[in-house]
Write a protein that holds these residues in place. Structure first.
Motif, mmCIF file in Angstrom:
data_model
loop_
_atom_site.group_PDB
_atom_site.id
_atom_site.type_symbol
_atom_site.label_atom_id
_atom_site.label_comp_id
_atom_site.label_asym_id
_atom_site.label_seq_id
_atom_site.Cartn_x
_atom_site.Cartn_y
_atom_site.Cartn_z
ATOM 1 N N ILE A 1 0.872 -1.172 0.000
ATOM 2 C CA ILE A 1 0.000 0.000 0.000
ATOM 3 C C ILE A 1 0.906 1.218 0.000
ATOM 4 O O ILE A 1 1.806 1.328 0.827
ATOM 5 N N THR B 1 -14.114 1.231 -3.670
ATOM 6 C CA THR B 1 -13.951 -0.191 -3.391
ATOM 7 C C THR B 1 -14.005 -1.048 -4.652
ATOM 8 O O THR B 1 -13.323 -2.069 -4.736
ATOM 9 N N CYS C 1 -6.719 3.696 -6.299
ATOM 10 C CA CYS C 1 -8.116 3.337 -6.066
ATOM 11 C C CYS C 1 -8.700 4.218 -4.978
ATOM 12 O O CYS C 1 -8.239 4.186 -3.837
ATOM 13 N N ILE D 1 -11.573 0.523 1.424
ATOM 14 C CA ILE D 1 -10.816 0.209 0.209
ATOM 15 C C ILE D 1 -9.728 -0.814 0.509
ATOM 16 O O ILE D 1 -9.567 -1.804 -0.225
ATOM 17 N N VAL D 2 -8.989 -0.604 1.577
ATOM 18 C CA VAL D 2 -7.914 -1.516 1.959
ATOM 19 C C VAL D 2 -8.467 -2.902 2.267
ATOM 20 O O VAL D 2 -7.910 -3.917 1.833
ATOM 21 N N LEU E 1 -1.645 -1.163 -3.922
ATOM 22 C CA LEU E 1 -2.795 -0.274 -3.794
ATOM 23 C C LEU E 1 -2.268 1.125 -3.503
ATOM 24 O O LEU E 1 -1.465 1.306 -2.585
ATOM 25 N N ALA F 1 -10.651 -1.260 -6.217
ATOM 26 C CA ALA F 1 -9.714 -1.986 -5.357
ATOM 27 C C ALA F 1 -9.818 -3.490 -5.548
ATOM 28 O O ALA F 1 -8.791 -4.179 -5.617
ATOM 29 N N HIS F 2 -11.031 -4.017 -5.643
ATOM 30 C CA HIS F 2 -11.121 -5.470 -5.854
ATOM 31 C C HIS F 2 -10.958 -5.830 -7.324
ATOM 32 O O HIS F 2 -10.308 -6.815 -7.655
ATOM 33 N N LEU G 1 -3.263 5.118 -2.622
ATOM 34 C CA LEU G 1 -4.301 6.002 -2.091
ATOM 35 C C LEU G 1 -3.789 7.435 -2.054
ATOM 36 O O LEU G 1 -2.598 7.662 -1.819
ATOM 37 N N TYR H 1 -9.346 -4.636 -0.962
ATOM 38 C CA TYR H 1 -8.083 -4.966 -1.656
ATOM 39 C C TYR H 1 -7.458 -6.218 -1.063
ATOM 40 O O TYR H 1 -7.021 -7.125 -1.797
#
Length: 156
Positions: A62, A89, A86, A119-120, A104, A92-93, A106, A123
């Motif tokens: 991240i 959400t 991202c 979001i995390v 990822l 993210a996936h 941010l 992910y």
């Protein structure tokens, strides 16, 4: 899962919140900095994350900066890094499931901590859809582009 996290100064506060959140979820986290809000240069942290992934120190990462753009651009200059910014959400996936995204990104000035946690979480739960031929085919094409343009590159 073992993760590396990093940010520049602009992303430091959100990184600290995200790091603690990920640890509460039970993941192992390696913090590569920044360790304060003193001005710093985002490419240094993007490169540190890429090197950590190349060395096998973590499965995913991240990265956070003010907008997300700088660390995303810098991270994607490294072979084998598939960083995606991202701020929702779905991305993210989908980034993991369809594109095998391993970083990822941010933007700390774009998302707050509550949305960042969502979001995390998404992910970290996502898995690459390796059983689906179309996603494997597309990922192989991305890797081929990388090999043509970075022939000396080592894949993580």
């Amino acid at each position: 899962m073992r993760l590396v996290v990093a940010s520049d100064h602009a992303g430091f506060l959100l990184k600290e919140e995200v790091r603690a959140y990920v640890e509460r979820l039970g993941h192992d986290v390696i913090d590569l900095g920044a360790y304060n809000t003193e001005p710093s240069d985002y490419p240094d942290f993007a490169e540190a994350v890429g090197k950590a992934l190349h060395a096998g120190r973590a499965e995913r990462a991240i990265l956070i900066c003010g907008s997300g753009v700088g660390v995303c651009v810098a991270a994607n200059k490294m072979p084998g890094i598939r960083a995606g910014m991202c701020h929702d959400t779905y991305s993210a996936h989908q980034g993991v499931e369809h594109d095998d995204m391993n970083v990822l990104v941010l933007g700390a000035r774009i998302v707050g901590s509550a949305l960042a946690f969502d979001i995390v979480s998404i992910y970290l739960q996502a898995k690459f859809q390796s059983q689906e031929e179309r996603f494997v085919r597309r990922l192989n094409k991305v890797k081929a582009i990388e090999a043509r343009n970075m022939p000396e590159a080592v894949q993580p």
